[in-house]
Design an enzyme around this catalytic site. Structure first.
Site, mmCIF file in Angstrom:
data_model
loop_
_atom_site.group_PDB
_atom_site.id
_atom_site.type_symbol
_atom_site.label_atom_id
_atom_site.label_comp_id
_atom_site.label_asym_id
_atom_site.label_seq_id
_atom_site.Cartn_x
_atom_site.Cartn_y
_atom_site.Cartn_z
ATOM 1 C CE LYS A 34 -2.292 1.652 3.782
ATOM 2 N NZ LYS A 34 -2.298 3.122 3.918
ATOM 3 C CG ASP A 61 -4.714 4.535 1.595
ATOM 4 O OD1 ASP A 61 -5.890 4.905 1.426
ATOM 5 O OD2 ASP A 61 -4.152 4.485 2.711
ATOM 6 C CE LYS A 63 -7.462 6.626 4.232
ATOM 7 N NZ LYS A 63 -6.035 6.248 4.163
ATOM 8 C CG ASP A 66 -12.089 18.071 -4.610
ATOM 9 O OD1 ASP A 66 -12.991 18.908 -4.845
ATOM 10 O OD2 ASP A 66 -10.905 18.378 -4.420
ATOM 11 C CB THR A 125 -10.087 3.645 13.026
ATOM 12 O OG1 THR A 125 -8.877 3.786 12.306
ATOM 13 C CG2 THR A 125 -10.907 2.531 12.412
ATOM 14 N N GLY A 215 1.309 -2.853 8.324
ATOM 15 C CA GLY A 215 2.467 -1.996 8.126
ATOM 16 C C GLY A 215 3.637 -2.392 8.996
ATOM 17 N NE ARG A 216 2.923 1.470 12.753
ATOM 18 C CZ ARG A 216 2.173 2.220 13.552
ATOM 19 N NH1 ARG A 216 2.741 3.083 14.368
ATOM 20 N NH2 ARG A 216 0.868 2.080 13.539
HETATM 21 O O1 C5P Z 1 1.771 0.032 10.728
HETATM 22 P P1 C5P Z 1 0.326 -0.315 10.709
HETATM 23 O O2 C5P Z 1 0.053 -1.785 10.512
HETATM 24 O O3 C5P Z 1 -0.412 0.261 11.887
HETATM 25 O O4 C5P Z 1 -0.190 0.418 9.381
HETATM 26 C C1 C5P Z 1 -1.489 0.337 8.969
HETATM 27 C C2 C5P Z 1 -1.713 1.190 7.770
HETATM 28 O O5 C5P Z 1 -3.108 1.343 7.582
HETATM 29 C C3 C5P Z 1 -1.164 2.596 7.864
HETATM 30 O O6 C5P Z 1 -0.877 3.019 6.526
HETATM 31 C C4 C5P Z 1 -2.307 3.382 8.432
HETATM 32 O O7 C5P Z 1 -2.262 4.731 8.102
HETATM 33 C C5 C5P Z 1 -3.472 2.705 7.741
HETATM 34 N N1 C5P Z 1 -4.756 2.794 8.412
HETATM 35 C C6 C5P Z 1 -4.973 2.421 9.726
HETATM 36 N N2 C5P Z 1 -6.215 2.479 10.276
HETATM 37 C C7 C5P Z 1 -7.216 2.905 9.538
HETATM 38 C C8 C5P Z 1 -7.030 3.285 8.219
HETATM 39 C C9 C5P Z 1 -5.776 3.224 7.680
HETATM 40 O O8 C5P Z 1 -4.054 1.997 10.400
HETATM 41 N N3 C5P Z 1 -8.413 2.917 10.084
#
Ligand code: C5P
Length: 236
Positions: A34, A61, A63, A66, A125, A215-216
């Site tokens: 992503k 992503d 989003k 507009d 969220t 992500g992390r």
């Molecule tokens: O590192 P992590 O697993 O928390 O990353 C999740 C990804 O999803 C990030 O890009 C974060 O901005 C995105 N995201 C999120 N919660 C949401 C929508 C998007 O963590 N409700």
């Protein structure tokens, strides 16, 4: 689809070399990556193309939110990047969402595997009931998520981005074909970071999620490829 194809790794970095190294290391191990506003603002379409050129599917992503004509043009401008998925904010309204879907369909009139999945973000969220109330939404987050997801489906979108905690309700309400893409995923061995309400990968899939955005736990691991393999094993 292999279980690992359901994993999209969030490359939350503005750095091209870092994104390319991660994407290359993860190629074949996950469904895709992503790329969001942070990467796109720093690296632009050329950066997205560089990641795609590695043979990695991209969830773009951005989003969009507009007026309908502008969103339609933004979607058209994104299509040459051949994203696997892209998204708009459902709160932009049904006309805006239809304009986004129309723009995708113009590019490829028959549904085919190369047409990007068009998703809607429902309620961020980071917003709680109090935040929604302050903005005049009196029903609370859960009701609002459901309302916006219904609007997205009615407008012809392929699915929504939602919390895994909402997946079960949305799967029941929206039917089997509506895609649910869920962030906030943490394997048991990972730390929560700033995610407060987290779900394990296998639980999210059991609740009806189609794709997991992670992500992390992967990008912050000493060995991202190994972390991705462990998650794939966990859900496989
Ligand atoms: O590192 P992590 O697993 O928390 O990353 C999740 C990804 O999803 C990030 O890009 C974060 O901005 C995105 N995201 C999120 N919660 C949401 C929508 C998007 O963590 N409700």
């Amino acid at each position: 689809m292999n279980p690992s194809d359901r994993i999209f790794v969030a490359l939350d970095t503005p750095d091209l070399d870092k994104a390319l190294a991660l994407a290359e290391g993860l190629r074949g191990l996950v469904g895709g990556v992503k790329l969001g506003k942070e990467f796109f603002t720093a690296q632009g379409p050329a950066g997205v193309n560089a990641v795609s050129a590695l043979g990695v599917a991209v969830f773009l992503d951005l989003k969009f939110h507009d007026v309908p004509a502008t969103v339609a043009r933004a979607v058209r401008a994104a299509l040459p990047l051949k994203p696997y998925m892209l998204d708009v904010h459902a709160s932009g309204g049904e006309e805006m969402m239809r304009a986004a879907v129309d723009a995708v369909q113009e590019s490829s009139p028959k549904p085919d595997s190369r047409r990007p999945l068009m998703l809607a973000v429902t309620v961020l969220t980071s917003l709680g009931d109090d935040d929604l109330f302050a903005a005049g939404v009196v029903d609370g987050a859960e009701e609002q998520v459901l309302r916006l997801a219904r609007m997205a489906k009615k407008s012809g979108l392929d699915g929504v981005v939602c919390s895994a905690l909402e997946a079960e309700t949305l799967r029941a309400a929206m039917g089997p074909d509506f895609k649910l893409v869920t962030p906030g995923i943490r394997p048991a061995w990972a730390i929560a970071d700033d995610q407060k309400r987290i779900t394990a990968p296998a639980d999210a899939l059991a609740k009806g999620a189609d794709y997991l955005v992670i992500g992390r736990p992967v990008t912050g691991a000493d060995d991202p490829a190994d972390a991705a393999r462990r998650i794939a094993d966990e859900i496989g």
